[in-house]
Design a protein around this motif. Structure first.
Motif, PDB file in Angstrom:
ATOM      1  N   ARG A 224     -47.766 -22.688  -6.592  1.00 55.76           N
ATOM      2  CA  ARG A 224     -46.881 -22.781  -5.427  1.00 55.76           C
ATOM      3  C   ARG A 224     -46.199 -21.445  -5.178  1.00 55.76           C
ATOM      4  O   ARG A 224     -45.832 -20.744  -6.117  1.00 55.76           O
ATOM      5  CB  ARG A 224     -45.830 -23.849  -5.683  1.00 55.76           C
ATOM      6  CG  ARG A 224     -44.535 -23.620  -4.896  1.00 55.76           C
ATOM      7  CD  ARG A 224     -43.589 -24.776  -4.979  1.00 55.76           C
ATOM      8  NE  ARG A 224     -42.988 -24.944  -6.301  1.00 55.76           N
ATOM      9  CZ  ARG A 224     -41.929 -25.727  -6.538  1.00 55.76           C
ATOM     10  NH1 ARG A 224     -41.396 -26.423  -5.556  1.00 55.76           N
ATOM     11  NH2 ARG A 224     -41.435 -25.829  -7.742  1.00 55.76           N
ATOM     12  N   ILE A 225     -46.038 -21.121  -3.902  1.00 57.36           N
ATOM     13  CA  ILE A 225     -45.196 -19.986  -3.527  1.00 57.36           C
ATOM     14  C   ILE A 225     -44.120 -20.542  -2.599  1.00 57.36           C
ATOM     15  O   ILE A 225     -44.433 -21.275  -1.661  1.00 57.36           O
ATOM     16  CB  ILE A 225     -45.999 -18.901  -2.770  1.00 57.36           C
ATOM     17  CG1 ILE A 225     -47.182 -18.405  -3.602  1.00 57.36           C
ATOM     18  CG2 ILE A 225     -45.098 -17.730  -2.393  1.00 57.36           C
ATOM     19  CD1 ILE A 225     -48.159 -17.523  -2.821  1.00 57.36           C
ATOM     20  N   ILE A 226     -42.874 -20.219  -2.883  1.00 54.54           N
ATOM     21  CA  ILE A 226     -41.805 -20.667  -1.982  1.00 54.54           C
ATOM     22  C   ILE A 226     -41.561 -19.590  -0.931  1.00 54.54           C
ATOM     23  O   ILE A 226     -41.327 -18.423  -1.262  1.00 54.54           O
ATOM     24  CB  ILE A 226     -40.506 -20.968  -2.760  1.00 54.54           C
ATOM     25  CG1 ILE A 226     -40.717 -22.204  -3.653  1.00 54.54           C
ATOM     26  CG2 ILE A 226     -39.347 -21.203  -1.801  1.00 54.54           C
ATOM     27  CD1 ILE A 226     -39.479 -22.637  -4.421  1.00 54.54           C
TER      28      ILE A 226
ATOM     29  N   SER B 276     -30.693 -13.494   0.058  1.00 58.53           N
ATOM     30  CA  SER B 276     -32.107 -13.887  -0.029  1.00 58.53           C
ATOM     31  C   SER B 276     -32.736 -13.263  -1.268  1.00 58.53           C
ATOM     32  O   SER B 276     -33.503 -13.907  -1.981  1.00 58.53           O
ATOM     33  CB  SER B 276     -32.868 -13.453   1.223  1.00 58.53           C
ATOM     34  OG  SER B 276     -32.400 -14.164   2.349  1.00 58.53           O
ATOM     35  N   GLN B 277     -32.382 -11.995  -1.526  1.00 54.80           N
ATOM     36  CA  GLN B 277     -32.909 -11.334  -2.720  1.00 54.80           C
ATOM     37  C   GLN B 277     -32.407 -12.030  -3.986  1.00 54.80           C
ATOM     38  O   GLN B 277     -33.151 -12.222  -4.941  1.00 54.80           O
ATOM     39  CB  GLN B 277     -32.514  -9.849  -2.710  1.00 54.80           C
ATOM     40  CG  GLN B 277     -33.204  -9.027  -3.782  1.00 54.80           C
ATOM     41  CD  GLN B 277     -34.727  -9.202  -3.784  1.00 54.80           C
ATOM     42  OE1 GLN B 277     -35.378  -9.061  -2.742  1.00 54.80           O
ATOM     43  NE2 GLN B 277     -35.305  -9.550  -4.944  1.00 54.80           N
ATOM     44  N   GLU B 278     -31.143 -12.448  -3.967  1.00 58.03           N
ATOM     45  CA  GLU B 278     -30.610 -13.178  -5.130  1.00 58.03           C
ATOM     46  C   GLU B 278     -31.380 -14.477  -5.357  1.00 58.03           C
ATOM     47  O   GLU B 278     -31.646 -14.864  -6.492  1.00 58.03           O
ATOM     48  CB  GLU B 278     -29.119 -13.499  -4.918  1.00 58.03           C
ATOM     49  CG  GLU B 278     -28.224 -12.276  -5.047  1.00 58.03           C
ATOM     50  CD  GLU B 278     -26.782 -12.536  -4.592  1.00 58.03           C
ATOM     51  OE1 GLU B 278     -26.018 -11.572  -4.492  1.00 58.03           O
ATOM     52  OE2 GLU B 278     -26.430 -13.720  -4.318  1.00 58.03           O
ATOM     53  N   TRP B 279     -31.736 -15.130  -4.260  1.00 54.12           N
ATOM     54  CA  TRP B 279     -32.504 -16.370  -4.380  1.00 54.12           C
ATOM     55  C   TRP B 279     -33.899 -16.104  -4.930  1.00 54.12           C
ATOM     56  O   TRP B 279     -34.397 -16.859  -5.767  1.00 54.12           O
ATOM     57  CB  TRP B 279     -32.591 -17.090  -3.032  1.00 54.12           C
ATOM     58  CG  TRP B 279     -31.401 -17.958  -2.754  1.00 54.12           C
ATOM     59  CD1 TRP B 279     -30.426 -17.743  -1.817  1.00 54.12           C
ATOM     60  CD2 TRP B 279     -31.069 -19.177  -3.413  1.00 54.12           C
ATOM     61  NE1 TRP B 279     -29.503 -18.759  -1.857  1.00 54.12           N
ATOM     62  CE2 TRP B 279     -29.877 -19.656  -2.832  1.00 54.12           C
ATOM     63  CE3 TRP B 279     -31.655 -19.926  -4.440  1.00 54.12           C
ATOM     64  CZ2 TRP B 279     -29.266 -20.846  -3.240  1.00 54.12           C
ATOM     65  CZ3 TRP B 279     -31.043 -21.104  -4.849  1.00 54.12           C
ATOM     66  CH2 TRP B 279     -29.864 -21.547  -4.257  1.00 54.12           C
TER      67      TRP B 279
ATOM     68  N   PRO C 122     -27.077 -19.028  -4.852  1.00 51.74           N
ATOM     69  CA  PRO C 122     -27.779 -19.408  -6.077  1.00 51.74           C
ATOM     70  C   PRO C 122     -26.781 -19.648  -7.201  1.00 51.74           C
ATOM     71  O   PRO C 122     -25.734 -19.002  -7.241  1.00 51.74           O
ATOM     72  CB  PRO C 122     -28.656 -18.194  -6.391  1.00 51.74           C
ATOM     73  CG  PRO C 122     -28.209 -17.094  -5.511  1.00 51.74           C
ATOM     74  CD  PRO C 122     -27.317 -17.649  -4.448  1.00 51.74           C
ATOM     75  N   PRO C 123     -27.090 -20.595  -8.091  1.00 51.40           N
ATOM     76  CA  PRO C 123     -26.220 -20.784  -9.247  1.00 51.40           C
ATOM     77  C   PRO C 123     -26.206 -19.496 -10.058  1.00 51.40           C
ATOM     78  O   PRO C 123     -27.190 -18.754 -10.044  1.00 51.40           O
ATOM     79  CB  PRO C 123     -26.898 -21.914 -10.025  1.00 51.40           C
ATOM     80  CG  PRO C 123     -28.174 -22.222  -9.349  1.00 51.40           C
ATOM     81  CD  PRO C 123     -28.277 -21.441  -8.108  1.00 51.40           C
ATOM     82  N   ASP C 124     -25.108 -19.233 -10.736  1.00 52.12           N
ATOM     83  CA  ASP C 124     -25.041 -18.019 -11.547  1.00 52.12           C
ATOM     84  C   ASP C 124     -26.118 -18.037 -12.608  1.00 52.12           C
ATOM     85  O   ASP C 124     -26.321 -19.034 -13.283  1.00 52.12           O
ATOM     86  CB  ASP C 124     -23.665 -17.895 -12.225  1.00 52.12           C
ATOM     87  CG  ASP C 124     -22.612 -17.540 -11.199  1.00 52.12           C
ATOM     88  OD1 ASP C 124     -22.964 -16.849 -10.227  1.00 52.12           O
ATOM     89  OD2 ASP C 124     -21.448 -17.967 -11.361  1.00 52.12           O
ATOM     90  N   ILE C 125     -26.834 -16.906 -12.689  1.00 50.83           N
ATOM     91  CA  ILE C 125     -27.860 -16.830 -13.712  1.00 50.83           C
ATOM     92  C   ILE C 125     -27.216 -16.323 -14.991  1.00 50.83           C
ATOM     93  O   ILE C 125     -26.574 -15.279 -14.998  1.00 50.83           O
ATOM     94  CB  ILE C 125     -29.003 -15.891 -13.268  1.00 50.83           C
ATOM     95  CG1 ILE C 125     -29.525 -16.330 -11.893  1.00 50.83           C
ATOM     96  CG2 ILE C 125     -30.124 -15.871 -14.290  1.00 50.83           C
ATOM     97  CD1 ILE C 125     -30.431 -15.311 -11.227  1.00 50.83           C
TER      98      ILE C 125
ATOM     99  N   PHE D 118     -35.320 -17.828  -8.288  1.00 57.05           N
ATOM    100  CA  PHE D 118     -36.560 -18.594  -8.448  1.00 57.05           C
ATOM    101  C   PHE D 118     -37.482 -17.920  -9.467  1.00 57.05           C
ATOM    102  O   PHE D 118     -38.143 -18.606 -10.254  1.00 57.05           O
ATOM    103  CB  PHE D 118     -37.258 -18.789  -7.096  1.00 57.05           C
ATOM    104  CG  PHE D 118     -36.599 -19.825  -6.226  1.00 57.05           C
ATOM    105  CD1 PHE D 118     -36.550 -21.153  -6.633  1.00 57.05           C
ATOM    106  CD2 PHE D 118     -36.015 -19.483  -5.014  1.00 57.05           C
ATOM    107  CE1 PHE D 118     -35.932 -22.122  -5.843  1.00 57.05           C
ATOM    108  CE2 PHE D 118     -35.396 -20.441  -4.213  1.00 57.05           C
ATOM    109  CZ  PHE D 118     -35.351 -21.763  -4.628  1.00 57.05           C
ATOM    110  N   ALA D 119     -37.511 -16.599  -9.460  1.00 64.66           N
ATOM    111  CA  ALA D 119     -38.324 -15.883 -10.452  1.00 64.66           C
ATOM    112  C   ALA D 119     -37.890 -16.290 -11.856  1.00 64.66           C
ATOM    113  O   ALA D 119     -38.720 -16.528 -12.739  1.00 64.66           O
ATOM    114  CB  ALA D 119     -38.202 -14.381 -10.255  1.00 64.66           C
ATOM    115  N   GLY D 120     -36.570 -16.416 -12.041  1.00 61.33           N
ATOM    116  CA  GLY D 120     -36.036 -16.835 -13.331  1.00 61.33           C
ATOM    117  C   GLY D 120     -36.497 -18.234 -13.716  1.00 61.33           C
ATOM    118  O   GLY D 120     -36.562 -18.579 -14.893  1.00 61.33           O
TER     119      GLY D 120
END
Ligand SMILES: Nc1nc2c(ncn2[C@@H]2O[C@H](COP(=O)(O)OP(=O)(O)O)[C@@H](O)[C@H]2O)c(=O)[nH]1
Ligand SMILES: [Mg+2]
Length: 283
Positions: free
Chosen positions: A53-55, A68-71, A279-282, A75-77
């Motif tokens: 899948r690619i989001i 958007s970059q943070e998102w 995004p939730p804090d990583i 997702f990469a994480g």
């Protein structure tokens, strides 16, 4: 605010999606870059099994680029490839190579099993209004013609050859929204993902005004000169309705029309590029 809405025929949609998924190597899950969680459906992961899948965080033009970059990083994480994108022909150029890269594993597996190479296949899925059709059209506009019905394919499905080695299903798979948090319905209403008949625009606009004042203080006042932010949302909407001349017979402000207009302004980007979900804090 409790907005709960399900498209009719949800079971049918799920059955159809399951069938369509069998046909493809890669799934492009379209979400709204302004609400990357609420515009998704967590049930998809289960339907996908180990399919790639690619989001696609679409409508990136309306979202905050930094967010958007943070998102994408978020997702990469989670081990999921995501990209921010806008459904315009000029902005989808890199998509085919990304799909081919992602599908190359399927290709290797086929070759190992001694199966003949065939074009990789991709399909677009997502909840209503995230831009599935626009994305498909943008990709197709840059490429060639339809390849026609394939045997064994759910009747009506057409494949479009995007490159010699890549085909797209021309009909998007429909996901249904999942109201997993109290905010989901609200965010879907604000961004225009759900039909207006299922929510009260005044109630949604009140929530939206409160959100704007809290998260982007000064923005309303700056965008619409008449607004004094330190008053209840209702008063703010009335002031806006007056400014826009949205009056009922008799001269009172039509608050519902003002609510709809404010929400439309946001959806058109008139309030700027505002990402509603962070995004939730990583850790
Ligand atoms: N600003 C902006 N609008 C978009 C984008 N993609 C789609 N839209 C608009 O969003 C609405 C829904 O798009 P559509 O492709 O019909 O969504 P679908 O229901 O998922 O197929 C339409 O008004 C599109 O013009 C985008 O990347 N940016
Ligand atoms: Mg569509």
């Amino acid at each position: 605010m409790d907005i709960q809405w399900y498209p009719g025929h949800m079971a049918k949609a799920k059955r159809l999606l399951r069938e369509q998924l069998k046909l493809v190597d890669v799934v492009l899950e379209v979400r709204d870059a302004r609400i990357p969680v609420s515009s998704g459906n967590p049930d998809l992961a289960e339907l996908l099994g180990n399919k790639k899948r690619i989001i696609l965080l679409n409508k990136a033009d309306l979202a905050d680029g930094k967010r958007s970059q943070e998102w994408v990083n978020y997702f990469a994480g989670e081990g999921i490839k995501a990209i921010a994108i806008t459904a315009r022909p000029g902005d989808v150029k890199h998509l085919p190579s990304l799909i081919e890269e992602t599908a190359s594993e399927t290709e290797r597996r086929r070759r190992k099993k001694g199966m003949a190479p065939r074009p990789k296949r991709a399909m677009v899925v997502g909840i209503p209004n995230v831009g599935k059709s626009s994305l498909i059209n943008s990709v197709i506009k840059r490429s060639s013609a339809k390849t026609g019905d394939k045997p064994g394919v759910t009747r009506g499905n057409q494949w479009v050859r995007v490159r010699p080695d890549l085909e797209f299903l021309d009909t998007p798979g429909l996901l249904w929204p999942k109201f997993s948090s109290p905010e989901t319905g609200f965010f879907l209403a604000v961004t225009g993902a759900i039909r207006q008949e299922v929510y009260d625009p005044v109630e949604v606009a009140h929530g939206f005004v409160d959100l704007l004042v809290e998260r982007w203080p000064g923005l309303l006042a700056q965008t619409y000169q008449v607004v004094e932010e330190r008053q209840p949302a209702h008063e703010i909407l009335i002031a806006l309705g007056k400014k826009w001349g949205l009056l009922r017979a008799g001269g009172a402000v039509d608050e519902e029309k003002a609510a709809i207009r404010l929400l439309q302004d946001y959806r058109k980007g008139k309030l700027g590029s505002l990402t509603l979900e962070q995004p939730p804090d990583i850790e």
